[in-house]
Design an enzyme around this catalytic site. Structure first.
Site, mmCIF file in Angstrom:
data_model
loop_
_atom_site.group_PDB
_atom_site.id
_atom_site.type_symbol
_atom_site.label_atom_id
_atom_site.label_comp_id
_atom_site.label_asym_id
_atom_site.label_seq_id
_atom_site.Cartn_x
_atom_site.Cartn_y
_atom_site.Cartn_z
ATOM 1 C CB ILE A 14 8.683 1.423 40.618
ATOM 2 C CG1 ILE A 14 7.704 0.736 41.596
ATOM 3 C CG2 ILE A 14 10.093 1.470 41.208
ATOM 4 C CD1 ILE A 14 7.480 1.465 42.920
ATOM 5 C CB CYS A 158 7.373 -1.843 48.709
ATOM 6 S SG CYS A 158 5.927 -2.832 48.274
ATOM 7 C CB THR A 188 0.062 -2.887 42.925
ATOM 8 O OG1 THR A 188 -0.363 -4.253 42.841
ATOM 9 C CG2 THR A 188 0.656 -2.624 44.303
#
Length: 341
Positions: A14, A158, A188
């Site tokens: 991110i 998100c 992730t």
């Protein structure tokens, strides 16, 4: 008005994509980055080459302890690099960073994120859900931000950024009695490449590339925090699947007012073309997940995949690039709160 000056703590997925979004949007100026685990030459490499979003279409280099990031037609970012483990020691003020993006995934409470204020930051935006910081979803409740009191805020998750705009449009037009959400979610960084120990959540430790893994998510309940009238009406879960990026929300909801699927499509399309343009999008194409890699929207409603059992019971499908769409909203949230300074 000068562009807001931004610092980024944590140069992971991110953090790096927030910098890419900042360069692309040209609406904020990134002046500092902190990451204790990544040397400056490694930062150049990680920013330049990305397996998911492709090579950075610009130049990135380092000069002393500064990163230099530029793209044709956009402003150059000269970024002071820090390598501090303790957020209280980062000299945000000295580098001019008023707004700090907390993207380590570690300092996600008001108490922990407050350390950034000691180094001279004025506001902290946590790029994750927070147990106690107020959560804002751009396009849904960002206008409730209170400059005088909200110094540490969360950009939610998100998945909440995908679900909340859709839920708002449906609730505003037809009313949601109750709903269940499933997100089919890309892998992730917290997952394991092969089976390994994973604390109390044993399933989470199974190999990410070889399994569909049921997992918990607070994303649906969090919608109740950003849309108070939906508090207690939504909950959900996740399936982690072996894809690198792009996820999809399935919202199954019971409606107060009867609505045909065409009625629902019309109001979503109107919102996507109007007040929620750039946040919520609409497609009738025969799309699949890779079609949304690097999509900057929070939520792309899939008209063709959504179904209706009867006028009160529907299943709505919406895609999102869980990395890049979200990172763009972090930048948008900073741009918005800066107008209130």
């Amino acid at each position: 008005m000068p562009k807001p000056s931004v610092g980024i703590n944590g140069f992971g997925r991110i953090g790096r994509l927030v910098l890419r979004a900042a360069v692309e949007k040209d609406s904020v100026n990134v002046v500092a980055v902190n990451d204790p685990f990544i040397s400056i030459d490694y930062m150049v490499y990680l920013f330049q080459y990305d397996s998911t979003h492709g090579r950075f279409k610009g130049t990135v280099a380092h000069e002393g302890d500064y990163l230099l990031v530029a793209k044709e037609g956009k402003s150059q970012h000269k970024i002071k690099v820090y390598n501090s483990r303790d957020p209280a020691e980062i000299q945000w003020g000295a580098s001019g960073a008023d707004y700090v993006v907390e993207s380590t995934g570690v300092f996600t409470t008001i108490e922990k994120a407050n350390a950034h204020l000691k180094g001279g930051a004025k506001k902290v935006i946590i790029s994750a859900p927070s147990a106690d910081a107020p959560m804002f979803v751009v396009g849904v409740n960002h206008e409730k931000y209170d400059h005088a009191n909200d110094h540490i805020i969360s950009n939610a998750s998100c998945t909440t950024n995908c679900l909340a705009p859709l839920a708002k449009v449906i609730n505003d037009n037809f009313g949601i009695i109750e709903g269940l959400m499933t997100t089919v979610h890309a892998v992730t960084a917290t997952q394991k490449t092969v089976d390994g120990p994973s604390g109390k959540l044993w399933r989470d430790g199974r190999g990410a590339g070889q399994n569909i893994i049921p997992a918990s998510t607070g994303a649906a309940k969090a919608v109740g925090k950003v849309i108070p009238e939906l508090n207690g009406k939504l909950t959900g879960m996740a399936f982690r699947v072996p894809t690198p990026d792009v996820s999809v929300v399935d919202l199954t909801a019971r409606l107060e007012k009867p609505a045909s699927l065409d009625d629902i499509k019309k109001v979503i399309k109107a919102a996507a073309d109007g007040p929620m343009k750039g946040i919520l999008a609409y497609t009738e194409d025969q799309v699949v997940s890779t079609d949304f890699v690097s999509d900057t929207n929070s939520s792309i409603f899939d008209a063709g995949a959504s179904i209706s059992l009867n006028p009160h019971f529907v299943k709505l499908v919406s895609w999102y690039d869980n990395e890049f769409g979200y990172s763009n909203r972090v930048v948008d949230l900073i741009s918005y709160i800066a107008t209130k300074a």
